[in-house]
Design an enzyme around this catalytic site. Structure first.
Site, PDB file in Angstrom:
ATOM      1  N   GLU A  85     -11.600   0.458  -2.663  1.00 37.76           N
ATOM      2  CA  GLU A  85     -10.960   0.784  -1.381  1.00 37.76           C
ATOM      3  C   GLU A  85      -9.703   1.588  -1.664  1.00 37.76           C
ATOM      4  OE1 GLU A  85     -10.092  -2.995   0.363  1.00 37.76           O
ATOM      5  OE2 GLU A  85      -8.841  -3.663  -1.302  1.00 37.76           O
ATOM      6  N   ASP A 120       0.828  -1.218   0.000  1.00 36.77           N
ATOM      7  CA  ASP A 120       0.000   0.000   0.000  1.00 36.77           C
ATOM      8  C   ASP A 120       0.860   1.265   0.000  1.00 36.77           C
ATOM      9  OD1 ASP A 120      -2.238  -1.772   0.408  1.00 36.77           O
ATOM     10  OD2 ASP A 120      -1.742  -1.795   2.531  1.00 36.77           O
TER      11      ASP A 120
END
Length: 557
Positions: A229, A60
């Site tokens: 997301e 991420d």
């Protein structure tokens, strides 16, 4: 994996282990020559780079540029210290300069391993003369930290938004002085996902200014979209842009949503997917510009046991939409590049450290624990030039070493590499185990075990894949010396082979190669441990002279 591929992988791995035995350079000579070169380099040395730019689990990733320097942070889950801090002059060659989060909060919760919990996808920003990190803990909410200097010190984490299932926060300070926070939802905690919520926030990020916020993007309203997301919120070209992955971690794509109003409505476009490349699920990352004004996108790829490795893509604009990577099969949708011209020329190779000679005042920045460390877990001063890991009495680690928090590990740094370390076991009592581990949901270790008043060399594999595997140990040497040299070789197929030497020169395999898996939301990790099940009256510990991580031969791999 089909049977034929599995057979080939085992044969290749066995051959590599056999080759490992013939390596001529003793560990002492390697250590004397200094720390080894990085086992993976993205810089091709001719003005181009190759992907991944980081073949390591910097999951991420979020990246910004301040002046001429690029900065990155990433998820760290249950590992401490957390929130790695990386710097680069060119978006390709990265150096690990520290961690923003010394200990996980709440501290008492993370004093023991909490695999898969902790720090999920963070956002890094530069605003008002400071660096900011917004990070979520899916069980507690969104925390905020700031620093004047990127390498720290960072302020202690402050809980901005409490609540279960609130993840992937990203702030935006608008031109009119107003501030916002967008975030996603984890279904495992909140019961919902595939939606993005916008909250109003005071400009100092001390509190939110609304109750509950507003859903601005509902993935269910866009045909074929699920698991939206990881949002990043930007403003440019008269639009508000939300860069967000969709479709899931392993097989998803990168989407971008845009609107003239921050409240929406937002139109959507797929801007990068796998296309005809082997790069599965290319998504979730950061849009960043270079000093020359050209745009780039940093994202991850899930590679299983290797973790979520980091890629860099060129980015261009078409009709007010970004197109990421090379032109793909569908107009307006890019696909990942394998090689490309570096964003900034003139800088040489760099990579996060891996090897450690244990001759400094502190552990190398690459090391992390599986839980908040306690005083006395280790020492670099009891015997200068050596690491001592105190044996931790962890009864629940009997038959499951992964239950111990005092496992000192680092990320898997390349697709192929070799680890070598010289260790000795001191003051051990029956039941003590210590050695070299590759930690994952299906893991293995090789090391020394005290049993029946004798020291054994043991190879242990824990399987099958799952949150709680079952260890099976094989005694390799029933009457082993208290000091051995251990090696671990990892191959392209994520098979691992262990070997050992009692004299530092001749190596023998410790069992057959075996497949490792990912951890819980992370890749496999390599390192050292020392655990026991019984109380003791005298100190006991594992002592390591060095931890060398090298490429196994001529690359690139």
């Amino acid at each position: 994996m089909p049977a034929s591929r599995l057979t080939i992988a085992v044969l290749l791995a066995a051959a590599a282990v056999a080759g490992c035995r013939t390596m001529a350079a003793p560990a002492q000579q390697q250590a004397a020559a200094g720390l080894a070169a990085a086992p993976w380099s993205a810089d091709l040395g001719d003005g181009r780079y190759r992907n991944p730019i980081l073949h390591a689990d910097y999951s991420d990733p979020d990246v910004i540029r301040v002046g001429n320097t690029f900065y990155m942070t990433a998820s760290s889950f249950n590992n401490t210290p957390g929130l790695p801090l990386l710097e680069s002059p060119d978006l390709v060659n990265w150096t690990l300069v520290g961690h923003a989060l010394p200990r996980l909060e709440p501290a008492n919760v993370f004093d023991r391993p909490q695999y898969g919990k902790g720090v999920w996808a963070p956002t890094l920003r530069w605003h008002d003369g400071r660096f900011w990190i917004f990070y979520p803990d899916p069980d507690y909410g969104v925390y905020v930290m700031t620093a004047e200097h990127f390498a720290g010190p960072w302020t202690p984490p402050r809980l901005l938004l409490a609540g279960r299932g609130i993840i992937d926060p990203a702030p935006l300070w608008d031109d009119d002085g107003k501030a916002y926070l967008v975030h996603a939802w984890a279904k495992s905690r909140s019961g919902i996902n595939n939606v993005l919520t916008l909250r109003r926030m005071d400009p100092q990020a001390t509190r939110l200014l609304d109750e509950g916020g507003k859903i601005i993007i509902d993935g269910g309203r866009y045909p074929g979209y699920h698991t939206v997301e990881g949002p990043k919120l930007y403003k440019a070209n008269g639009y508000y842009y939300v860069f967000a992955p969709a479709g899931g971690v392993e097989m998803g794509w990168q989407a971008v949503f845009r609107s003239r109003s921050i409240d929406g409505p937002y139109e959507a476009r797929r801007v990068m997917d796998q296309g005809d490349t082997p790069i599965n699920g290319p998504h979730q990352g950061a849009w960043v510009d270079a000093p020359d004004g050209k745009d780039w996108f940093v994202h991850f790829q899930d590679k299983g046991a290797y973790g979520r490795v980091v890629h860099l893509q060129p980015m261009r604009w078409q009709d007010g939409w970004p197109v990421i990577g090379a032109p793909g099969r569908t107009p307006g949708v890019g696909e990942p590049v394998n090689t490309y011209a570096k964003p900034v020329q003139g800088f040489g190779p760099a990579a996060p450290a891996t090897s450690d000679a244990f001759d400094g005042p502190a552990l190398g920045l690459q090391w992390q624990w599986g839980a908040n460390p306690a005083p006395g877990w280790y020492s670099l001063t009891d015997n200068p030039g050596h690491l001592r890991l105190a044996t931790q009495v962890v009864p629940e680690a009997d038959g499951f070493v992964r239950a111990a928090g005092a496992i000192l590990t680092q990320k898997v740094p390349a697709s192929r590499f070799v680890v070598e370390t010289r260790v000795r076991l001191k003051g051990a009592v029956d039941g003590d185990r210590a050695g070299l581990i590759v930690n994952a949901m299906q893991y293995g270790w090789v090391g020394l075990r005290r049993s029946g008043g004798k020291t054994e060399l043991v190879r242990t594999v824990c399987g099958p894949f799952g949150p709680r595997c079952r260890e099976e140990s094989t005694v390799v040497l029933p009457d082993a010396p208290d000091e051995v040299v251990l090696r671990m070789s990892m191959y392209e197929t994520a098979f691992v082979g262990f070997s050992y030497s009692v004299d530092g020169r001749a190596f023998k395999p410790a069992g057959d190669p075996f497949p490792v898996t990912r951890g819980t939301w992370v890749g496999a990790q390599v390192g050292l441990f020392s655990v026991g099940a019984r109380a003791r009256t005298q100190p006991s510990y594992l002592e390591a002279d060095y931890f060398n991580v090298t490429a196994p031969g001529p690359g690139p791999y």
